[in-house]
Motif scaffolding. Structure first.
Motif, PDB file in Angstrom:
ATOM      1  N   SER A   1      -8.266  56.441   0.782  1.00 50.59           N
ATOM      2  CA  SER A   1      -7.445  56.958   1.886  1.00 50.59           C
ATOM      3  C   SER A   1      -8.175  58.068   2.631  1.00 50.59           C
ATOM      4  N   CYS A   2      -8.872  58.917   1.881  1.00 50.56           N
ATOM      5  CA  CYS A   2      -9.658  59.990   2.514  1.00 50.56           C
ATOM      6  C   CYS A   2     -10.744  59.397   3.413  1.00 50.56           C
ATOM      7  N   VAL A   3     -11.400  58.360   2.924  1.00 51.04           N
ATOM      8  CA  VAL A   3     -12.456  57.715   3.713  1.00 51.04           C
ATOM      9  C   VAL A   3     -11.863  57.110   4.984  1.00 51.04           C
ATOM     10  N   ILE A   4     -10.777  56.390   4.852  1.00 53.07           N
ATOM     11  CA  ILE A   4     -10.150  55.761   6.018  1.00 53.07           C
ATOM     12  C   ILE A   4      -9.667  56.812   7.014  1.00 53.07           C
ATOM     13  N   PHE A   5      -9.048  57.867   6.508  1.00 52.52           N
ATOM     14  CA  PHE A   5      -8.556  58.930   7.397  1.00 52.52           C
ATOM     15  C   PHE A   5      -9.721  59.590   8.127  1.00 52.52           C
ATOM     16  N   TYR A   6     -10.797  59.893   7.399  1.00 52.85           N
ATOM     17  CA  TYR A   6     -11.955  60.537   8.028  1.00 52.85           C
ATOM     18  C   TYR A   6     -12.567  59.645   9.103  1.00 52.85           C
TER      19      TYR A   6
ATOM     20  N   SER B   1     -11.254  57.114  10.776  1.00 57.05           N
ATOM     21  CA  SER B   1     -10.389  56.892  11.937  1.00 57.05           C
ATOM     22  C   SER B   1     -10.202  58.162  12.760  1.00 57.05           C
ATOM     23  N   PHE B   2     -10.274  59.312  12.135  1.00 57.81           N
ATOM     24  CA  PHE B   2     -10.077  60.573  12.856  1.00 57.81           C
ATOM     25  C   PHE B   2     -11.346  60.984  13.606  1.00 57.81           C
ATOM     26  N   HIS B   3     -12.511  60.733  13.036  1.00 62.73           N
ATOM     27  CA  HIS B   3     -13.769  61.181  13.655  1.00 62.73           C
ATOM     28  C   HIS B   3     -14.505  60.074  14.403  1.00 62.73           C
ATOM     29  N   LYS B   4     -14.098  58.857  14.243  1.00 62.20           N
ATOM     30  CA  LYS B   4     -14.645  57.670  14.927  1.00 62.20           C
ATOM     31  C   LYS B   4     -16.152  57.705  15.128  1.00 62.20           C
ATOM     32  N   GLU B   5     -16.642  58.029  16.341  1.00 68.15           N
ATOM     33  CA  GLU B   5     -18.079  57.933  16.642  1.00 68.15           C
ATOM     34  C   GLU B   5     -18.908  59.002  15.921  1.00 68.15           C
ATOM     35  N   GLN B   6     -18.306  60.112  15.593  1.00 65.55           N
ATOM     36  CA  GLN B   6     -19.064  61.206  14.978  1.00 65.55           C
ATOM     37  C   GLN B   6     -19.079  61.114  13.447  1.00 65.55           C
ATOM     38  N   SER B   7     -18.509  60.075  12.894  1.00 64.63           N
ATOM     39  CA  SER B   7     -18.440  59.976  11.437  1.00 64.63           C
ATOM     40  C   SER B   7     -19.819  59.680  10.847  1.00 64.63           C
ATOM     41  N   SER B   8     -20.082  60.320   9.725  1.00 61.39           N
ATOM     42  CA  SER B   8     -21.330  60.122   8.997  1.00 61.39           C
ATOM     43  C   SER B   8     -21.075  60.422   7.524  1.00 61.39           C
TER      44      SER B   8
ATOM     45  N   SER C   1      -0.166  51.649   1.922  1.00 68.24           N
ATOM     46  CA  SER C   1      -0.156  53.049   2.335  1.00 68.24           C
ATOM     47  C   SER C   1      -1.572  53.578   2.518  1.00 68.24           C
ATOM     48  N   SER C   2      -2.454  53.210   1.620  1.00 69.05           N
ATOM     49  CA  SER C   2      -3.840  53.648   1.727  1.00 69.05           C
ATOM     50  C   SER C   2      -4.502  53.073   2.972  1.00 69.05           C
ATOM     51  N   LEU C   3      -4.233  51.814   3.259  1.00 70.33           N
ATOM     52  CA  LEU C   3      -4.813  51.189   4.456  1.00 70.33           C
ATOM     53  C   LEU C   3      -4.257  51.804   5.743  1.00 70.33           C
ATOM     54  N   LEU C   4      -3.011  52.246   5.700  1.00 68.99           N
ATOM     55  CA  LEU C   4      -2.390  52.846   6.881  1.00 68.99           C
ATOM     56  C   LEU C   4      -2.708  54.336   7.035  1.00 68.99           C
ATOM     57  N   SER C   5      -3.479  54.888   6.125  1.00 67.72           N
ATOM     58  CA  SER C   5      -3.787  56.317   6.188  1.00 67.72           C
ATOM     59  C   SER C   5      -4.616  56.685   7.414  1.00 67.72           C
TER      60      SER C   5
END
Length: 189
Positions: free
Chosen positions: A51-56, A58-65, A137-141
């Protein structure tokens, strides 16, 4: 489960009581108890991390690393995994005690016993339902952090709901007093 008569329940309880005598009772290994009891808490902790990975992402999109995720996890994301681990430890300890009682019955008795097999089906259905809800729930995070927080809440709810449903089924079958005797017998042993 079909309607049972009091005679069938009483016969089944007598079968369970006789199997808990010292010459029939099995002593489960600590490794098997720990493995069975830790399955759900580890699954929930893994889903919390996911869930943390998915949230990160989806929240940071292009800047995710990877480095960005490690920073996010170090400063904020670990809270979710820690909460899930704490609740998982509680569920582990309570499940461990329940597994001792369950695994002390010989496997053939567990399958023959109407009460134990019925309770096993109820627990399986509850676990499958709540694990499915945790996965969704984890997928929807990625949509909201509240879905990520639902994973530990669902783990705790699974334990509470399963305990309530199992105890109400035991009382419905009229086997509550007999199974309470079995439980006190096991504690004395």
């Amino acid at each position: 489960m079909a309607n049972l008569t009091a005679v069938q329940v009483e016969t089944d309880v007598d079968l369970l009581m006789s199997c808990l005598a010292a010459n029939h009772r099995e002593i489960p290994s600590a490794a098997s108890l720990m493995k069975r009891s830790s399955a759900l808490p580890l699954f929930a902790a893994m889903l919390s991390f996911f869930s943390c990975v998915i949230f990160y992402v989806s929240f940071h999109k292009e800047q995710s690393s990877v480095e960005g995720f490690l920073n996010f996890f170090t400063y904020q994301g670990w809270y979710l995994v820690a909460i899930t681990t704490g609740i998982g430890l509680f569920v582990f300890l309570m499940t461990y005690n329940n597994q001792i009682t369950y695994l002390s019955l010989p496997s053939d008795v567990r399958t023959k016993s109407l009460i134990v097999s019925h309770l096993g089906k109820i627990v399986r259905k509850s676990v499958i339902t709540f694990c499915s809800l945790m996965i969704v729930s984890s997928l929807l995070s990625g949509i909201s952090v509240w879905f990520a927080l639902a994973v530990p809440a669902l783990l705790l709810a699974l334990f509470v709901v399963t305990s309530i449903v199992v105890s109400s089924e035991i009382n419905r079958l009229g086997a509550g007093l007999a199974l309470e005797k079995i439980s006190s017998l096991i504690k004395k042993i």
